[in-house]
Design a protein around this motif. Structure first.
Motif, PDB file in Angstrom:
ATOM      1  N   CYS A   1     -29.297 -41.653 -89.906  1.00 12.87           N
ATOM      2  CA  CYS A   1     -30.273 -42.340 -89.044  1.00 12.87           C
ATOM      3  C   CYS A   1     -30.811 -41.408 -87.968  1.00 12.87           C
ATOM      4  CB  CYS A   1     -29.618 -43.555 -88.376  1.00 12.87           C
ATOM      5  SG  CYS A   1     -29.515 -45.023 -89.422  1.00 12.87           S
ATOM      6  N   ASN A   2     -29.934 -40.616 -87.374  1.00 13.26           N
ATOM      7  CA  ASN A   2     -30.350 -39.704 -86.311  1.00 13.26           C
ATOM      8  C   ASN A   2     -31.093 -38.488 -86.847  1.00 13.26           C
ATOM      9  OD1 ASN A   2     -29.104 -41.419 -84.506  1.00 13.26           O
ATOM     10  ND2 ASN A   2     -27.258 -40.184 -84.288  1.00 13.26           N
TER      11      ASN A   2
ATOM     12  N   ARG B   1     -25.485 -46.147 -74.914  1.00 10.37           N
ATOM     13  CA  ARG B   1     -25.266 -44.687 -74.918  1.00 10.37           C
ATOM     14  C   ARG B   1     -26.001 -44.051 -76.087  1.00 10.37           C
ATOM     15  NH1 ARG B   1     -20.260 -44.757 -75.015  1.00 10.37           N
ATOM     16  NH2 ARG B   1     -19.709 -44.130 -72.904  1.00 10.37           N
ATOM     17  N   LEU B   2     -25.832 -44.616 -77.275  1.00 13.15           N
ATOM     18  CA  LEU B   2     -26.503 -44.083 -78.460  1.00 13.15           C
ATOM     19  C   LEU B   2     -28.013 -44.249 -78.352  1.00 13.15           C
ATOM     20  CD1 LEU B   2     -26.473 -42.932 -81.318  1.00 13.15           C
ATOM     21  CD2 LEU B   2     -26.047 -45.235 -82.187  1.00 13.15           C
ATOM     22  N   PHE B   3     -28.459 -45.447 -78.010  1.00  3.31           N
ATOM     23  CA  PHE B   3     -29.893 -45.706 -77.889  1.00  3.31           C
ATOM     24  C   PHE B   3     -30.541 -44.820 -76.840  1.00  3.31           C
ATOM     25  CE2 PHE B   3     -33.040 -48.125 -75.315  1.00  3.31           C
ATOM     26  CZ  PHE B   3     -34.090 -48.095 -76.216  1.00  3.31           C
ATOM     27  N   GLY B   4     -29.900 -44.690 -75.681  1.00  9.67           N
ATOM     28  CA  GLY B   4     -30.464 -43.904 -74.578  1.00  9.67           C
ATOM     29  C   GLY B   4     -30.631 -42.445 -74.923  1.00  9.67           C
ATOM     30  N   ASN B   5     -29.637 -41.882 -75.597  1.00  8.88           N
ATOM     31  CA  ASN B   5     -29.716 -40.459 -75.950  1.00  8.88           C
ATOM     32  C   ASN B   5     -30.790 -40.194 -76.999  1.00  8.88           C
ATOM     33  OD1 ASN B   5     -27.446 -38.577 -74.722  1.00  8.88           O
ATOM     34  ND2 ASN B   5     -26.523 -40.582 -75.017  1.00  8.88           N
ATOM     35  N   ILE B   6     -30.886 -41.063 -78.003  1.00  8.82           N
ATOM     36  CA  ILE B   6     -31.883 -40.851 -79.055  1.00  8.82           C
ATOM     37  C   ILE B   6     -33.293 -41.109 -78.518  1.00  8.82           C
ATOM     38  CG2 ILE B   6     -32.645 -41.543 -81.349  1.00  8.82           C
ATOM     39  CD1 ILE B   6     -29.950 -40.040 -81.235  1.00  8.82           C
ATOM     40  N   MET B   7     -33.468 -42.195 -77.778  1.00  9.10           N
ATOM     41  CA  MET B   7     -34.775 -42.500 -77.189  1.00  9.10           C
ATOM     42  C   MET B   7     -35.180 -41.443 -76.170  1.00  9.10           C
ATOM     43  SD  MET B   7     -37.494 -44.238 -76.714  1.00  9.10           S
ATOM     44  CE  MET B   7     -37.387 -45.871 -77.433  1.00  9.10           C
ATOM     45  N   GLY B   8     -34.221 -41.000 -75.345  1.00 10.17           N
ATOM     46  CA  GLY B   8     -34.508 -39.970 -74.350  1.00 10.17           C
ATOM     47  C   GLY B   8     -34.981 -38.678 -74.989  1.00 10.17           C
ATOM     48  N   GLY B   9     -34.319 -38.278 -76.081  1.00 12.22           N
ATOM     49  CA  GLY B   9     -34.738 -37.067 -76.790  1.00 12.22           C
ATOM     50  C   GLY B   9     -36.141 -37.196 -77.348  1.00 12.22           C
ATOM     51  N   THR B  10     -36.466 -38.359 -77.894  1.00 10.51           N
ATOM     52  CA  THR B  10     -37.797 -38.599 -78.457  1.00 10.51           C
ATOM     53  C   THR B  10     -38.870 -38.504 -77.374  1.00 10.51           C
ATOM     54  OG1 THR B  10     -36.872 -40.076 -80.138  1.00 10.51           O
ATOM     55  CG2 THR B  10     -39.231 -40.253 -79.702  1.00 10.51           C
TER      56      THR B  10
ATOM     57  N   ASN C   1     -37.049 -30.377 -80.730  1.00 10.43           N
ATOM     58  CA  ASN C   1     -36.841 -31.418 -81.724  1.00 10.43           C
ATOM     59  C   ASN C   1     -35.566 -31.155 -82.534  1.00 10.43           C
ATOM     60  OD1 ASN C   1     -37.670 -33.833 -82.988  1.00 10.43           O
ATOM     61  ND2 ASN C   1     -38.508 -32.683 -84.703  1.00 10.43           N
ATOM     62  N   ALA C   2     -35.379 -29.902 -82.937  1.00 11.05           N
ATOM     63  CA  ALA C   2     -34.170 -29.537 -83.687  1.00 11.05           C
ATOM     64  C   ALA C   2     -32.923 -29.765 -82.842  1.00 11.05           C
ATOM     65  CB  ALA C   2     -34.256 -28.080 -84.133  1.00 11.05           C
ATOM     66  N   PHE C   3     -32.997 -29.432 -81.550  1.00 16.23           N
ATOM     67  CA  PHE C   3     -31.843 -29.597 -80.667  1.00 16.23           C
ATOM     68  C   PHE C   3     -31.475 -31.069 -80.526  1.00 16.23           C
ATOM     69  CE2 PHE C   3     -30.314 -30.544 -76.346  1.00 16.23           C
ATOM     70  CZ  PHE C   3     -29.134 -29.814 -76.346  1.00 16.23           C
ATOM     71  N   PHE C   4     -32.455 -31.919 -80.217  1.00 15.08           N
ATOM     72  CA  PHE C   4     -32.164 -33.336 -79.983  1.00 15.08           C
ATOM     73  C   PHE C   4     -31.805 -34.064 -81.277  1.00 15.08           C
ATOM     74  CE2 PHE C   4     -34.500 -32.672 -75.952  1.00 15.08           C
ATOM     75  CZ  PHE C   4     -33.588 -33.246 -75.088  1.00 15.08           C
ATOM     76  N   VAL C   5     -32.503 -33.755 -82.358  1.00 10.72           N
ATOM     77  CA  VAL C   5     -32.268 -34.481 -83.605  1.00 10.72           C
ATOM     78  C   VAL C   5     -30.982 -34.020 -84.273  1.00 10.72           C
ATOM     79  CG1 VAL C   5     -33.144 -34.897 -85.933  1.00 10.72           C
ATOM     80  CG2 VAL C   5     -34.697 -34.991 -83.991  1.00 10.72           C
ATOM     81  N   ILE C   6     -30.822 -32.720 -84.476  1.00 15.78           N
ATOM     82  CA  ILE C   6     -29.665 -32.206 -85.223  1.00 15.78           C
ATOM     83  C   ILE C   6     -28.411 -32.176 -84.355  1.00 15.78           C
ATOM     84  CG2 ILE C   6     -28.748 -30.282 -86.561  1.00 15.78           C
ATOM     85  CD1 ILE C   6     -31.132 -31.683 -87.858  1.00 15.78           C
ATOM     86  N   PHE C   7     -28.481 -31.524 -83.209  1.00 14.52           N
ATOM     87  CA  PHE C   7     -27.287 -31.327 -82.384  1.00 14.52           C
ATOM     88  C   PHE C   7     -26.886 -32.604 -81.648  1.00 14.52           C
ATOM     89  CE2 PHE C   7     -25.250 -29.851 -78.369  1.00 14.52           C
ATOM     90  CZ  PHE C   7     -24.124 -29.284 -78.947  1.00 14.52           C
TER      91      PHE C   7
END
Length: 224
Positions: A95-96, A167-176, A196-202
């Motif tokens: 998903c991430n 926690r999960l939602f905030g980190n993924i939304m924040g990266g986007t 994008n690679a940093f937020f999505v992959i790492f």
């Protein structure tokens, strides 16, 4: 920047109540599920003593997370909850990571997905606690150390769902949001692909692991 608030919705009216479905998230979720099924099929189709690449990756996921579940819950309970923990991590990871593909979106970018998974973990953890301890001993734990602590203990359990989901939602939304804002400012030049690679992959991988481990810990706390 106009992509930030763009949502394709399906609104279904039942009596006087309107149910809203995010079509983008539903499509991405099914895409992840289909991708996992395809990966599982090819990884397990021709198992060999000297495994190929897909079999090696699949066995690594299974071995590592089954071992972690066994350490937390014991050998017997790992047989029951190990497959769920493995599936949860792989689902969250896909998903991430799907957001790394152009024009695709992370299902965890919508609060409904992590909140649903958080509620699932909450229900499973408390079901496991009742099954392991018995209902009387399970209820008694909420009145420790004294009986009037019960409301605080109940609030503490509910807050776990909110904490793990946001926690999960905030980190993924924040990266986007960061990637979209930086892309707009520098006209999608050198920096955004690396961001994008940093937020999505790492970050996506870390958040999938953290969410899965917290779910495992919640189950372990209830059964021990």
């Amino acid at each position: 920047m106009e992509e930030l608030g763009k949502i394709h919705q399906l609104i279904v009216t039942v009596s006087d109540y309107k149910m809203t479905f995010n079509l983008d998230i539903m499509a991405m979720t099914w895409l992840v599920i289909i991708g996992l099924l395809i990966f599982g099929y090819f990884a397990a189709r021709k198992q060999q003593m000297i495994p190929g690449a897909l079999q090696t990756i699949g066995e690594a996921f299974v071995f590592q997370f089954y071992s972690l579940t066994e350490d937390a819950l014991g050998e017997d309970m790992a047989k029951t909850y190990g497959p769920m923990i493995i599936a949860l991590f792989m689902f969250l990871l896909f998903c991430n990571w799907i957001g790394f593909i152009p024009h695709l979106y992370e299902p965890t970018n919508d609060l409904n997905t992590p909140l649903s998974l958080g509620l699932m973990g909450f229900v499973i953890a408390h079901y496991a606690g009742i099954r392991q301890k018995g209902f009387k001993k399970y209820i008694k734990a909420y009145f420790d150390p004294i009986f009037f602590m019960a409301p605080l203990n109940i609030i503490g359990e509910i807050s776990k769902v909110i904490s793990i989901s946001f926690r999960l939602f905030g980190n993924i939304m924040g990266g986007t949001i960061i990637v979209l804002v930086v892309s707009h400012l520098v006209f999608s030049l050198v920096l955004p692909p690396f961001l994008n690679a940093f937020f999505v992959i790492f970050i996506g991988g870390i958040q999938a692991f953290v969410f899965t481990m917290l779910t495992l810990v919640y189950i372990a706390v209830q059964v021990n």
